[in-house]
Motif scaffolding. Structure first.
Motif, PDB file in Angstrom:
ATOM      1  N   ALA A  65      -5.747  -2.058  -6.712  1.00 60.02           N
ATOM      2  CA  ALA A  65      -5.205  -0.791  -6.214  1.00 60.02           C
ATOM      3  C   ALA A  65      -5.466  -0.645  -4.723  1.00 60.02           C
ATOM      4  O   ALA A  65      -6.450  -1.155  -4.191  1.00 60.02           O
ATOM      5  CB  ALA A  65      -5.826   0.372  -6.979  1.00 60.02           C
TER       6      ALA A  65
ATOM      7  N   ASN B 182      -4.712   2.752  -3.249  1.00 65.81           N
ATOM      8  CA  ASN B 182      -5.007   4.169  -3.097  1.00 65.81           C
ATOM      9  C   ASN B 182      -6.429   4.481  -3.562  1.00 65.81           C
ATOM     10  O   ASN B 182      -6.805   4.180  -4.714  1.00 65.81           O
ATOM     11  CB  ASN B 182      -3.992   4.985  -3.906  1.00 65.81           C
TER      12      ASN B 182
ATOM     13  N   LEU C  30      -6.603   6.825  -6.544  1.00 65.64           N
ATOM     14  CA  LEU C  30      -6.258   6.155  -7.794  1.00 65.64           C
ATOM     15  C   LEU C  30      -7.443   5.347  -8.312  1.00 65.64           C
ATOM     16  O   LEU C  30      -7.715   5.335  -9.516  1.00 65.64           O
ATOM     17  CB  LEU C  30      -5.037   5.251  -7.582  1.00 65.64           C
TER      18      LEU C  30
ATOM     19  N   PRO D  78       0.409  -1.203  -2.957  1.00 66.61           N
ATOM     20  CA  PRO D  78       1.262  -0.080  -3.364  1.00 66.61           C
ATOM     21  C   PRO D  78       2.068  -0.352  -4.631  1.00 66.61           C
ATOM     22  O   PRO D  78       2.318   0.562  -5.418  1.00 66.61           O
ATOM     23  CB  PRO D  78       2.180   0.118  -2.153  1.00 66.61           C
ATOM     24  N   ALA D  79       2.478  -1.605  -4.847  1.00 64.48           N
ATOM     25  CA  ALA D  79       3.246  -1.941  -6.050  1.00 64.48           C
ATOM     26  C   ALA D  79       2.383  -1.728  -7.302  1.00 64.48           C
ATOM     27  O   ALA D  79       2.855  -1.215  -8.322  1.00 64.48           O
ATOM     28  CB  ALA D  79       3.748  -3.380  -5.984  1.00 64.48           C
TER      29      ALA D  79
ATOM     30  N   ASP E 132      -0.187   0.350  -7.478  1.00 65.17           N
ATOM     31  CA  ASP E 132      -0.419   1.794  -7.599  1.00 65.17           C
ATOM     32  C   ASP E 132       0.734   2.478  -8.323  1.00 65.17           C
ATOM     33  O   ASP E 132       0.525   3.289  -9.236  1.00 65.17           O
ATOM     34  CB  ASP E 132      -0.604   2.424  -6.219  1.00 65.17           C
ATOM     35  N   ARG E 133       1.965   2.150  -7.910  1.00 66.12           N
ATOM     36  CA  ARG E 133       3.133   2.785  -8.526  1.00 66.12           C
ATOM     37  C   ARG E 133       3.239   2.431 -10.010  1.00 66.12           C
ATOM     38  O   ARG E 133       3.472   3.303 -10.852  1.00 66.12           O
ATOM     39  CB  ARG E 133       4.406   2.373  -7.781  1.00 66.12           C
ATOM     40  N   LEU E 134       3.066   1.150 -10.326  1.00 65.24           N
ATOM     41  CA  LEU E 134       3.201   0.721 -11.718  1.00 65.24           C
ATOM     42  C   LEU E 134       2.072   1.283 -12.574  1.00 65.24           C
ATOM     43  O   LEU E 134       2.294   1.719 -13.713  1.00 65.24           O
ATOM     44  CB  LEU E 134       3.225  -0.812 -11.795  1.00 65.24           C
TER      45      LEU E 134
ATOM     46  N   ILE F  41       0.422   4.093 -12.141  1.00 69.92           N
ATOM     47  CA  ILE F  41       0.656   5.518 -12.376  1.00 69.92           C
ATOM     48  C   ILE F  41       1.752   5.716 -13.422  1.00 69.92           C
ATOM     49  O   ILE F  41       1.616   6.531 -14.340  1.00 69.92           O
ATOM     50  CB  ILE F  41       1.000   6.233 -11.058  1.00 69.92           C
ATOM     51  N   ASP F  42       2.837   4.938 -13.309  1.00 69.21           N
ATOM     52  CA  ASP F  42       3.932   5.078 -14.273  1.00 69.21           C
ATOM     53  C   ASP F  42       3.450   4.758 -15.689  1.00 69.21           C
ATOM     54  O   ASP F  42       3.733   5.502 -16.644  1.00 69.21           O
ATOM     55  CB  ASP F  42       5.093   4.158 -13.902  1.00 69.21           C
TER      56      ASP F  42
ATOM     57  N   GLU G  27       0.549  12.638 -11.165  1.00 71.20           N
ATOM     58  CA  GLU G  27       1.841  13.098 -10.637  1.00 71.20           C
ATOM     59  C   GLU G  27       1.696  13.521  -9.177  1.00 71.20           C
ATOM     60  O   GLU G  27       2.609  13.337  -8.369  1.00 71.20           O
ATOM     61  CB  GLU G  27       2.375  14.244 -11.495  1.00 71.20           C
TER      62      GLU G  27
ATOM     63  N   ARG H  25       1.916  10.530  -6.846  1.00 66.71           N
ATOM     64  CA  ARG H  25       3.244   9.989  -6.618  1.00 66.71           C
ATOM     65  C   ARG H  25       3.826  10.470  -5.287  1.00 66.71           C
ATOM     66  O   ARG H  25       4.640   9.802  -4.683  1.00 66.71           O
ATOM     67  CB  ARG H  25       4.189  10.413  -7.760  1.00 66.71           C
TER      68      ARG H  25
END
Length: 203
Positions: free
Chosen positions: A84, A86, A89, A148-149, A151-153, A155-156, A200, A203
């Motif tokens: 990660a 973030n 996160l 960042p990739a 982090d996004r995945l 969280i989703d 959320e 994001r």
């Protein structure tokens, strides 16, 4: 004729004008057999005389499935420290792991306490049948991502994972009987709803 407080004090002495009412009587009386007197039960006798509801199939299935559900969340969070980017996160992932890891042990103790076999948390049974679970392909993609990739995945997948856990908890609250399982479900709904809001916001 008015009765003054002083007059009452003169009669009642230390009792005073505003003497509090005695606490309500919560004693339970057990009727005696024909020809026998009634008997007042002690608190210990009351607790043993009123047995707790036994867990039903919905309670047992919930605990078994939630052990495996929690384990996947722990596996996802284990990737965060190295992958990660973030900082928030990373902190949330640590919080999830710190909560759900011990809960796996607690749920297994609940099973064995009811003379039921413990569940191996890494057993991959019925993953597809449980709401919110990531597929093997999604877990592989998460393990391969970084920055960042990742982090996004993360969280989703974790939001969906938490939403699935809340769905499971809500269902057992309507179908289960065991008080402890109801408490577990309440905790899942409260804790994971809060974590969804945090993710959320990231994001």
């Amino acid at each position: 004729m008015l009765i003054t407080c002083a007059g009452v004090l003169a009669v009642l002495g230390a009792a005073g004008c505003a003497e509090e009412a005695p606490p309500p009587d919560h004693t339970i009386v057990q009727p005696g057999k024909p020809g026998e007197d009634n008997r007042t039960l002690s608190q210990d006798e009351v607790q043993t005389a009123i047995p707790e509801a036994k867990p039903n199939d919905a309670d047992i299935a919930y605990v078994r499935n939630m052990i495996v559900h929690h384990q996947q969340a722990v596996e996802m969070t284990a990737l965060a420290p190295e992958r990660a980017q973030n900082t928030q996160l990373k902190g949330l992932a640590s919080r999830i792991a710190d909560a759900q890891g011990p809960e796996i042990g607690m749920m297994n103790r609940w099973l064995t306490g009811h003379d039921l076999p413990a569940v191996n948390p890494t057993d991959a049974h019925a993953h597809a049948a449980m709401p919110g679970m990531a597929t093997a392909e999604e877990m592989s993609a998460l393990a391969a991502a970084s920055g960042p990739a990742f982090d996004r995945l993360f969280i989703d997948l974790m939001i969906r994972h938490h939403e699935g856990a809340i769905q499971m908890a809500t269902e057992v609250k309507g179908r289960g009987d065991d008080i402890k399982v109801q408490e577990m479900a309440d905790h899942v709904v409260a804790e994971q709803s809060d974590e969804i809001l945090r993710m959320e916001g990231m994001r």
